[in-house]
Design a protein around this motif. Sequence first.
Motif, PDB file in Angstrom:
ATOM      1  N   LYS A  63     -36.777   4.317 -17.341  1.00 12.94           N
ATOM      2  CA  LYS A  63     -36.952   3.665 -18.508  1.00 12.94           C
ATOM      3  C   LYS A  63     -37.414   2.143 -17.979  1.00 12.94           C
ATOM      4  O   LYS A  63     -36.738   1.501 -16.970  1.00 12.94           O
ATOM      5  N   ALA A  64     -38.437   1.870 -18.464  1.00 14.63           N
ATOM      6  CA  ALA A  64     -39.277   0.236 -18.059  1.00 14.63           C
ATOM      7  C   ALA A  64     -38.967  -0.643 -19.197  1.00 14.63           C
ATOM      8  O   ALA A  64     -39.333  -0.523 -20.373  1.00 14.63           O
ATOM      9  N   ASN A  65     -38.580  -1.894 -18.882  1.00 22.72           N
ATOM     10  CA  ASN A  65     -38.563  -2.988 -19.503  1.00 22.72           C
ATOM     11  C   ASN A  65     -38.961  -3.962 -18.806  1.00 22.72           C
ATOM     12  O   ASN A  65     -39.136  -4.113 -17.679  1.00 22.72           O
ATOM     13  N   VAL A  66     -39.878  -4.828 -19.638  1.00 21.89           N
ATOM     14  CA  VAL A  66     -40.834  -5.710 -19.000  1.00 21.89           C
ATOM     15  C   VAL A  66     -40.538  -7.140 -19.610  1.00 21.89           C
ATOM     16  O   VAL A  66     -40.342  -7.232 -20.821  1.00 21.89           O
ATOM     17  N   THR A  67     -40.289  -8.131 -18.900  1.00 21.31           N
ATOM     18  CA  THR A  67     -40.167  -9.452 -19.306  1.00 21.31           C
ATOM     19  C   THR A  67     -41.160 -10.359 -18.724  1.00 21.31           C
ATOM     20  O   THR A  67     -41.520 -10.031 -17.747  1.00 21.31           O
ATOM     21  N   VAL A  68     -41.775 -11.297 -19.611  1.00 15.42           N
ATOM     22  CA  VAL A  68     -42.631 -12.363 -19.269  1.00 15.42           C
ATOM     23  C   VAL A  68     -41.948 -13.684 -19.787  1.00 15.42           C
ATOM     24  O   VAL A  68     -42.031 -13.796 -21.174  1.00 15.42           O
ATOM     25  N   GLY A  69     -41.386 -14.457 -19.072  1.00 15.15           N
ATOM     26  CA  GLY A  69     -40.609 -15.704 -19.737  1.00 15.15           C
ATOM     27  C   GLY A  69     -39.481 -15.268 -20.366  1.00 15.15           C
ATOM     28  O   GLY A  69     -38.742 -14.320 -20.064  1.00 15.15           O
ATOM     29  N   PRO A  70     -39.340 -15.713 -21.545  1.00 13.37           N
ATOM     30  CA  PRO A  70     -38.240 -15.507 -22.578  1.00 13.37           C
ATOM     31  C   PRO A  70     -38.551 -14.170 -23.181  1.00 13.37           C
ATOM     32  O   PRO A  70     -37.672 -13.747 -23.964  1.00 13.37           O
ATOM     33  N   TYR A  75     -45.191  -9.112 -11.178  1.00 16.03           N
ATOM     34  CA  TYR A  75     -46.585  -9.232 -10.920  1.00 16.03           C
ATOM     35  C   TYR A  75     -46.701 -10.799 -11.839  1.00 16.03           C
ATOM     36  O   TYR A  75     -46.339 -10.809 -12.944  1.00 16.03           O
ATOM     37  N   THR A  76     -47.342 -11.580 -11.078  1.00 13.34           N
ATOM     38  CA  THR A  76     -47.343 -12.875 -11.547  1.00 13.34           C
ATOM     39  C   THR A  76     -46.037 -13.189 -12.385  1.00 13.34           C
ATOM     40  O   THR A  76     -45.042 -13.353 -11.615  1.00 13.34           O
ATOM     41  N   THR A  77     -46.165 -13.442 -13.890  1.00 19.79           N
ATOM     42  CA  THR A  77     -44.890 -13.929 -14.443  1.00 19.79           C
ATOM     43  C   THR A  77     -44.244 -12.633 -15.063  1.00 19.79           C
ATOM     44  O   THR A  77     -43.217 -12.906 -15.717  1.00 19.79           O
ATOM     45  N   TYR A  78     -44.769 -11.492 -14.627  1.00 17.47           N
ATOM     46  CA  TYR A  78     -44.225 -10.307 -15.337  1.00 17.47           C
ATOM     47  C   TYR A  78     -43.205  -9.786 -14.376  1.00 17.47           C
ATOM     48  O   TYR A  78     -43.284  -9.540 -13.402  1.00 17.47           O
ATOM     49  N   THR A  79     -42.078  -9.297 -15.018  1.00 24.98           N
ATOM     50  CA  THR A  79     -40.898  -8.685 -14.097  1.00 24.98           C
ATOM     51  C   THR A  79     -40.920  -7.079 -15.161  1.00 24.98           C
ATOM     52  O   THR A  79     -40.438  -7.039 -16.100  1.00 24.98           O
ATOM     53  N   PHE A  80     -40.896  -6.103 -14.031  1.00 26.19           N
ATOM     54  CA  PHE A  80     -40.898  -4.702 -14.473  1.00 26.19           C
ATOM     55  C   PHE A  80     -39.603  -4.160 -14.032  1.00 26.19           C
ATOM     56  O   PHE A  80     -39.484  -4.219 -12.786  1.00 26.19           O
ATOM     57  N   THR A  81     -38.596  -4.064 -14.755  1.00 27.00           N
ATOM     58  CA  THR A  81     -37.379  -3.322 -14.477  1.00 27.00           C
ATOM     59  C   THR A  81     -37.204  -1.973 -14.691  1.00 27.00           C
ATOM     60  O   THR A  81     -37.067  -1.692 -16.070  1.00 27.00           O
ATOM     61  N   LEU A  82     -37.108  -1.010 -13.826  1.00 30.40           N
ATOM     62  CA  LEU A  82     -37.137   0.291 -13.927  1.00 30.40           C
ATOM     63  C   LEU A  82     -35.627   0.897 -13.698  1.00 30.40           C
ATOM     64  O   LEU A  82     -34.914   0.486 -12.712  1.00 30.40           O
TER      65      LEU A  82
END
Length: 133
Positions: A41-48, A124-131
């Motif tokens: 399951k992948a959740n992606v955050t960029v900033g808020p 990746y840059t401002t992206y966080t991929f949480t698997l």
Amino acid sequence: MFKQILLVAVVLFAFVACKDDKKEEECIAPALSQNVVGSWKANVTVGPNSMGPYDITFTNDGKLTGGLKDVVQVLFPVTLDDDISYAVINDETVVVSVFSGGTPLADIPLEMTENTCKKIVLTYTTYTFTLTK
């Protein structure tokens, strides 16, 4: 008779108590190149902002399938091919390769910041991929 019942009760209590006291052995995650293979399951955050969860699968043959294409589409607002591939470099970076019209469009280096048995975090840059499993 009472002593026998009491003895059985004490033994059962001790058995159950000892079993509860044992902590699960902590899982040691394999190298990223092995651990990433499978369904996540992948959740992606960029900033808020947050997107997901997306169901994705990293296959043994270097293919990436599932809903993560939607996130890549945000990074590259062009028509993307369904084929997305990946490669793990030095067990520290997952490079995701995307294509448009059969032509390579970009290689996106996702740097690993956490690798546990049930969770991998890539940035990746401002992206966080949480698997997560």
